[in-house]
Design an enzyme around this catalytic site. Sequence first.
Site, PDB file in Angstrom:
ATOM      1  N   LYS A   1       0.839  -1.205   0.000  1.00 32.42           N
ATOM      2  CA  LYS A   1       0.000   0.000   0.000  1.00 32.42           C
ATOM      3  C   LYS A   1       0.869   1.248   0.000  1.00 32.42           C
ATOM      4  CE  LYS A   1      -4.223  -2.016   1.659  1.00 32.42           C
ATOM      5  NZ  LYS A   1      -4.432  -2.976   2.736  1.00 32.42           N
TER       6      LYS A   1
ATOM      7  N   LYS B   1      -9.920  -4.310  -6.422  1.00 24.47           N
ATOM      8  CA  LYS B   1     -10.694  -3.085  -6.616  1.00 24.47           C
ATOM      9  C   LYS B   1      -9.766  -1.908  -6.914  1.00 24.47           C
ATOM     10  CE  LYS B   1     -10.596  -2.485  -1.715  1.00 24.47           C
ATOM     11  NZ  LYS B   1     -10.327  -3.847  -1.277  1.00 24.47           N
TER      12      LYS B   1
ATOM     13  N   LYS C   1      -3.650  -9.470 -11.026  1.00 21.27           N
ATOM     14  CA  LYS C   1      -4.516  -9.929  -9.950  1.00 21.27           C
ATOM     15  C   LYS C   1      -5.765  -9.033  -9.878  1.00 21.27           C
ATOM     16  CE  LYS C   1      -5.054  -9.978  -5.065  1.00 21.27           C
ATOM     17  NZ  LYS C   1      -4.882  -9.378  -3.821  1.00 21.27           N
TER      18      LYS C   1
HETATM   19  P1  ADP Z   1      -8.807  -6.093  -3.065  1.00 19.24           P
HETATM   20  O1  ADP Z   1      -7.545  -6.710  -3.598  1.00 19.24           O
HETATM   21  O2  ADP Z   1      -9.834  -5.885  -4.117  1.00 19.24           O
HETATM   22  O3  ADP Z   1      -8.514  -4.872  -2.242  1.00 19.24           O
HETATM   23  P2  ADP Z   1      -9.153  -7.348  -0.534  1.00 19.24           P
HETATM   24  O4  ADP Z   1      -7.697  -7.184  -0.292  1.00 19.24           O
HETATM   25  O5  ADP Z   1     -10.099  -6.536   0.263  1.00 19.24           O
HETATM   26  O6  ADP Z   1      -9.448  -7.151  -2.075  1.00 19.24           O
HETATM   27  O7  ADP Z   1      -9.479  -8.883  -0.377  1.00 19.24           O
HETATM   28  C1  ADP Z   1     -10.453  -9.471   0.431  1.00 19.24           C
HETATM   29  C2  ADP Z   1     -10.287 -10.979   0.366  1.00 19.24           C
HETATM   30  O8  ADP Z   1     -10.449 -11.446  -0.980  1.00 19.24           O
HETATM   31  C3  ADP Z   1      -8.911 -11.458   0.806  1.00 19.24           C
HETATM   32  O9  ADP Z   1      -9.061 -12.664   1.532  1.00 19.24           O
HETATM   33  C4  ADP Z   1      -8.173 -11.691  -0.485  1.00 19.24           C
HETATM   34  O10 ADP Z   1      -7.200 -12.650  -0.354  1.00 19.24           O
HETATM   35  C5  ADP Z   1      -9.279 -12.124  -1.424  1.00 19.24           C
HETATM   36  N1  ADP Z   1      -8.970 -11.664  -2.778  1.00 19.24           N
HETATM   37  C6  ADP Z   1      -9.052 -10.408  -3.252  1.00 19.24           C
HETATM   38  N2  ADP Z   1      -8.688 -10.341  -4.538  1.00 19.24           N
HETATM   39  C7  ADP Z   1      -8.357 -11.608  -4.892  1.00 19.24           C
HETATM   40  C8  ADP Z   1      -7.889 -12.205  -6.094  1.00 19.24           C
HETATM   41  N3  ADP Z   1      -7.720 -11.503  -7.191  1.00 19.24           N
HETATM   42  N4  ADP Z   1      -7.646 -13.525  -6.086  1.00 19.24           N
HETATM   43  C9  ADP Z   1      -7.845 -14.274  -4.988  1.00 19.24           C
HETATM   44  N5  ADP Z   1      -8.275 -13.767  -3.824  1.00 19.24           N
HETATM   45  C10 ADP Z   1      -8.525 -12.459  -3.767  1.00 19.24           C
END
Ligand code: ADP
Length: 335
Positions: A110, A208, A205
Amino acid sequence: MRILSGIQSNSLLHLGNYYGAIRQFIELQHEGEALYFIANLHALTSLRDAAKARELAKETAVAFLSLGLDPKKATLFRQSDVPEVCELYWILGTVVPVSNLERAHSYKDKIARGVSADFGLFAYPVLMAADILLYDSDVVPVGKDQVQHVEFTRDWATKLNVTYVKGYDPSDPMGEKSGARGALKLPSYRVQEAAAVVPGIDGQKMSKSYGNAVELFGDEKEIKRRIMSIKTDSTPVEAPKPIEGSALYQLLKLMAPPSQFGEIDQSWRAGGKGYGDYKKVLVDFFQAAFGPARERRKQILADEGELERILADGAQRAREYAAPVISRVRRAVGL
Ligand code: ADP
Ligand code: TRP
């Protein structure tokens, strides 16, 4: 077996969240005593709008229920409805080495992306550890990116136990031989390997923050538009398609009903079908996979009182789980 996990309510959920996390949560509700929470305290590290924070916490709860979480089987609650978590967060923080937090991947990522280094963001893993430890959790299903946080949780719980529990032996955490049981129980993580990383429409990957996500409950036209714009290479229609690095192939594999994937895989390897056709198939798979949940969401939203009752009941149950743990910790540290 007590299973616990949480998801931050700082945006609407996408396919990565579902296949990387929520699907596993929902399956696990049948395997043990499951607790799932909406991490709305964690969401404050990135959300600075009260109305939006409230709305997203609610949307996330509704999403869990729409996707199949059964509130009679699993305990669903908002993180902020269990204030004991903040007390444990503080106590635990007193034994957390700053050097651990400085090497936390999610924090470093981040900061590298230009997010400002607030204390809350820095301390995020300590609150996550408190979330896990407060409920004597055995298993924490998480996405691959969260594994380090669970490893930290084990280290810090061990450190607190070693510091405060006389005779505590880290090789015998339940005190079966020594009789000195830790004040905090050590959890283990569980990653769903098959979907360890869900790709976004640009091949990176799905996240959001990369603008490459397909939302689970977004506008239907927008979802279709996004699926149709998945990045592909210039392999001609007749030619076999490359599998390595193809976001479209990976998403088809994730979303195809198992009985249909074999055929898709065969034609992909044989050639003769264009990427556009596969994208249309993927739109159909999306609708088949999430259509019923999208319908359920509408019904749940129509009964706001019931949603609040589910969350209030979940919070009460969660506080019952938390009560003996926090009192053990308070006693151990001398409060
Ligand atoms: P983002 O990457 O959109 O900010 P978060 O970090 O809030 O999403 O992720 C919330 C949950 O969803 C976590 O457990 C994370 O490992 C899973 N997750 C998010 N994006 C992915 C992805 N592209 N592939 C697999 N798991 C994901
Ligand atoms: N940090 C997790 C994520 O971004 C969310 C979370 C907060 C969590 N507390 C937790 C996950 C406790 C598992 C256990 O996905």
